[in-house]
Design a protein around this motif. Structure first.
Motif, PDB file in Angstrom:
ATOM      1  N   GLN A 167       1.038  -1.236  -0.162  1.00 30.60           N
ATOM      2  CA  GLN A 167      -0.050   0.136  -0.054  1.00 30.60           C
ATOM      3  C   GLN A 167       1.029   1.394  -0.144  1.00 30.60           C
ATOM      4  O   GLN A 167       1.626   1.397   0.923  1.00 30.60           O
ATOM      5  CB  GLN A 167      -0.989  -0.138   1.351  1.00 30.60           C
ATOM      6  CG  GLN A 167      -1.804  -1.099   1.303  1.00 30.60           C
ATOM      7  CD  GLN A 167      -2.900  -0.929   2.562  1.00 30.60           C
ATOM      8  OE1 GLN A 167      -2.694  -0.279   3.344  1.00 30.60           O
ATOM      9  NE2 GLN A 167      -3.865  -1.953   2.274  1.00 30.60           N
ATOM     10  N   GLN A 168       0.600   2.155  -1.030  1.00 25.73           N
ATOM     11  CA  GLN A 168       1.562   3.476  -0.975  1.00 25.73           C
ATOM     12  C   GLN A 168       0.606   4.579  -1.331  1.00 25.73           C
ATOM     13  O   GLN A 168      -0.646   4.401  -1.403  1.00 25.73           O
ATOM     14  CB  GLN A 168       2.416   3.296  -2.196  1.00 25.73           C
ATOM     15  CG  GLN A 168       3.727   2.217  -2.233  1.00 25.73           C
ATOM     16  CD  GLN A 168       4.378   2.181  -3.262  1.00 25.73           C
ATOM     17  OE1 GLN A 168       5.121   3.134  -3.515  1.00 25.73           O
ATOM     18  NE2 GLN A 168       4.549   0.979  -3.835  1.00 25.73           N
ATOM     19  N   THR A 169       0.977   5.744  -0.949  1.00 26.25           N
ATOM     20  CA  THR A 169       0.160   6.885  -1.509  1.00 26.25           C
ATOM     21  C   THR A 169       0.928   7.445  -2.634  1.00 26.25           C
ATOM     22  O   THR A 169       1.914   7.493  -2.779  1.00 26.25           O
ATOM     23  CB  THR A 169       0.293   7.649  -0.430  1.00 26.25           C
ATOM     24  OG1 THR A 169       1.697   8.286  -0.006  1.00 26.25           O
ATOM     25  CG2 THR A 169      -0.475   7.366   1.125  1.00 26.25           C
ATOM     26  N   PHE A 170       0.091   8.361  -3.473  1.00 31.79           N
ATOM     27  CA  PHE A 170       0.347   8.855  -4.645  1.00 31.79           C
ATOM     28  C   PHE A 170      -0.056  10.407  -4.489  1.00 31.79           C
ATOM     29  O   PHE A 170      -1.078  10.844  -4.112  1.00 31.79           O
ATOM     30  CB  PHE A 170      -0.095   8.138  -5.793  1.00 31.79           C
ATOM     31  CG  PHE A 170       0.349   6.789  -5.830  1.00 31.79           C
ATOM     32  CD1 PHE A 170       1.774   6.479  -6.551  1.00 31.79           C
ATOM     33  CD2 PHE A 170      -0.217   5.738  -5.353  1.00 31.79           C
ATOM     34  CE1 PHE A 170       2.177   5.206  -6.746  1.00 31.79           C
ATOM     35  CE2 PHE A 170       0.148   4.411  -5.547  1.00 31.79           C
ATOM     36  CZ  PHE A 170       1.338   4.234  -5.965  1.00 31.79           C
ATOM     37  N   ASP A 171       1.023  11.301  -5.337  1.00 30.53           N
ATOM     38  CA  ASP A 171       0.651  12.780  -5.211  1.00 30.53           C
ATOM     39  C   ASP A 171      -0.535  12.747  -6.483  1.00 30.53           C
ATOM     40  O   ASP A 171       0.052  12.643  -7.648  1.00 30.53           O
ATOM     41  CB  ASP A 171       1.806  13.474  -5.436  1.00 30.53           C
ATOM     42  CG  ASP A 171       1.602  14.855  -5.615  1.00 30.53           C
ATOM     43  OD1 ASP A 171       0.346  15.217  -5.522  1.00 30.53           O
ATOM     44  OD2 ASP A 171       2.433  15.700  -6.057  1.00 30.53           O
ATOM     45  N   LEU A 172      -1.616  13.178  -6.371  1.00 36.07           N
ATOM     46  CA  LEU A 172      -2.567  13.128  -7.246  1.00 36.07           C
ATOM     47  C   LEU A 172      -2.796  14.703  -7.941  1.00 36.07           C
ATOM     48  O   LEU A 172      -3.327  14.936  -8.908  1.00 36.07           O
ATOM     49  CB  LEU A 172      -4.116  13.061  -6.931  1.00 36.07           C
ATOM     50  CG  LEU A 172      -3.992  11.234  -6.256  1.00 36.07           C
ATOM     51  CD1 LEU A 172      -5.399  11.134  -5.937  1.00 36.07           C
ATOM     52  CD2 LEU A 172      -3.740  10.390  -7.333  1.00 36.07           C
ATOM     53  N   ASP A 173      -2.038  15.355  -7.362  1.00 40.48           N
ATOM     54  CA  ASP A 173      -1.943  16.982  -7.761  1.00 40.48           C
ATOM     55  C   ASP A 173      -0.997  17.189  -8.837  1.00 40.48           C
ATOM     56  O   ASP A 173       0.153  17.998  -8.665  1.00 40.48           O
ATOM     57  CB  ASP A 173      -1.561  17.921  -6.624  1.00 40.48           C
ATOM     58  CG  ASP A 173      -1.981  19.362  -7.021  1.00 40.48           C
ATOM     59  OD1 ASP A 173      -2.603  19.573  -7.921  1.00 40.48           O
ATOM     60  OD2 ASP A 173      -1.393  20.358  -6.298  1.00 40.48           O
ATOM     61  N   LYS A 174      -1.021  16.498 -10.124  1.00 39.67           N
ATOM     62  CA  LYS A 174      -0.002  16.306 -11.120  1.00 39.67           C
ATOM     63  C   LYS A 174      -0.966  15.947 -12.175  1.00 39.67           C
ATOM     64  O   LYS A 174      -2.037  15.341 -12.301  1.00 39.67           O
ATOM     65  CB  LYS A 174       1.180  15.529 -10.850  1.00 39.67           C
ATOM     66  CG  LYS A 174       0.786  14.165 -10.660  1.00 39.67           C
ATOM     67  CD  LYS A 174       1.901  13.265 -10.497  1.00 39.67           C
ATOM     68  CE  LYS A 174       3.186  13.704  -9.492  1.00 39.67           C
ATOM     69  NZ  LYS A 174       4.008  12.785  -9.299  1.00 39.67           N
ATOM     70  N   PRO A 175      -0.346  16.175 -13.497  1.00 42.59           N
ATOM     71  CA  PRO A 175      -0.786  15.712 -14.767  1.00 42.59           C
ATOM     72  C   PRO A 175      -1.355  14.318 -14.698  1.00 42.59           C
ATOM     73  O   PRO A 175      -0.604  13.593 -14.091  1.00 42.59           O
ATOM     74  CB  PRO A 175      -0.032  16.080 -15.813  1.00 42.59           C
ATOM     75  CG  PRO A 175       0.860  17.279 -15.143  1.00 42.59           C
ATOM     76  CD  PRO A 175       0.966  16.982 -13.703  1.00 42.59           C
ATOM     77  N   LEU A 176      -2.395  14.013 -15.563  1.00 45.35           N
ATOM     78  CA  LEU A 176      -2.694  12.753 -15.252  1.00 45.35           C
ATOM     79  C   LEU A 176      -1.830  11.524 -15.882  1.00 45.35           C
ATOM     80  O   LEU A 176      -1.557  10.534 -15.322  1.00 45.35           O
ATOM     81  CB  LEU A 176      -4.071  12.565 -16.264  1.00 45.35           C
ATOM     82  CG  LEU A 176      -4.590  11.002 -16.465  1.00 45.35           C
ATOM     83  CD1 LEU A 176      -4.990  10.360 -15.145  1.00 45.35           C
ATOM     84  CD2 LEU A 176      -5.636  10.948 -17.655  1.00 45.35           C
TER      85      LEU A 176
END
Length: 235
Positions: A167-176
């Protein structure tokens, strides 16, 4: 870099090994049977041969014996098989094979075996029948595998599990596209580590053809050698 001959009757394995070795900077020639291997050996004098044991016309051990008998076994040979027996492994070692890779072949073990084969002097690898018997006899029965028999009791370093967390977290505040690439990279790194570096098992897990998978990993910047470096550091 080296000139490497890959001999295997399976098209998928030939393509995959060629892709990987070419990417490492080697020149690769392919043969799907013993007849083509004989022609390639005479024409190009490879620095290394990856030779499948089970082939439809002439098996790899017979071809190895033929090369030795005619004075053509002047290069290191790595045997490959998914169904070899201990007796077959010992026989190949006696004839002059340098090492053995069990299928499915993991990326880390392939590159490690190739590096070791190319760095050794062939004359130093010559082994008498008695020496082979002693080295194999010294291996505990519970640990006697085909790979151990071929390597005289010395197996290639185990792949170090450098798996990222499930399980990891991802930065979604970036281009698709950037977010998708970050997820795919983490996804493939996780499954490569989970499957011990086996491209075949990861391909089956992800539903991708192996050559496509390898290209995808390179495109995403997945570090395919980090398992190899980890193994070397702990050896």
């Amino acid at each position: 870099m080296a000139n490497i001959l890959v001999v295997d009757d399976e098209l998928g394995i030939r393509d995959l090994l060629s892709e990987i070795l070419n990417d490492e900077g080697h020149t690769v020639e392919l043969a799907e049977n013993a007849a083509q291997a004989r022609t390639a050996r005479q024409a190009n004098r490879p620095d290394l041969v990856l030779l499948d044991i089970w082939m439809p016309d002439t098996d790899g051990v017979t071809l190895l014996k033929e090369w030795r008998g005619t004075g053509l076994l002047t290069m290191p040979v790595i045997m490959m098989s998914g169904h070899a027996t201990i007796d077959t492994a010992v026989e190949a070692t006696r004839i002059g094979a340098q090492s053995f890779l069990e299928k499915p072949i993991t990326l880390q073990k392939l590159l490690k075996a190739v590096d070791q084969a190319l760095s050794r002097d062939l004359p130093a690898r010559k082994t008498t029948d008695a020496a082979v018997e002693i080295s194999v006899a010294a291996i505990p029965a519970a640990e006697l595998t085909v790979e151990a028999a071929m390597m005289g009791g010395q197996t290639l370093p185990a792949v170090v599990d450098l798996s990222p967390h499930g399980q990891q977290t991802f930065d979604l505040d970036k281009p698709l596209r950037d977010a998708r690439d970050a997820f795919e990279k983490a996804y493939f790194e996780f499954h490569l580590a989970k499957e011990g570096g086996s491209m075949t098992r990861v391909a089956e897990k992800t539903g991708l053809e192996r050559t496509h998978l390898y290209r995808k990993l390179k495109q995403l910047g997945v570090d395919l050698s980090r398992g190899r470096r980890g193994s070397t550091a702990t050896a």
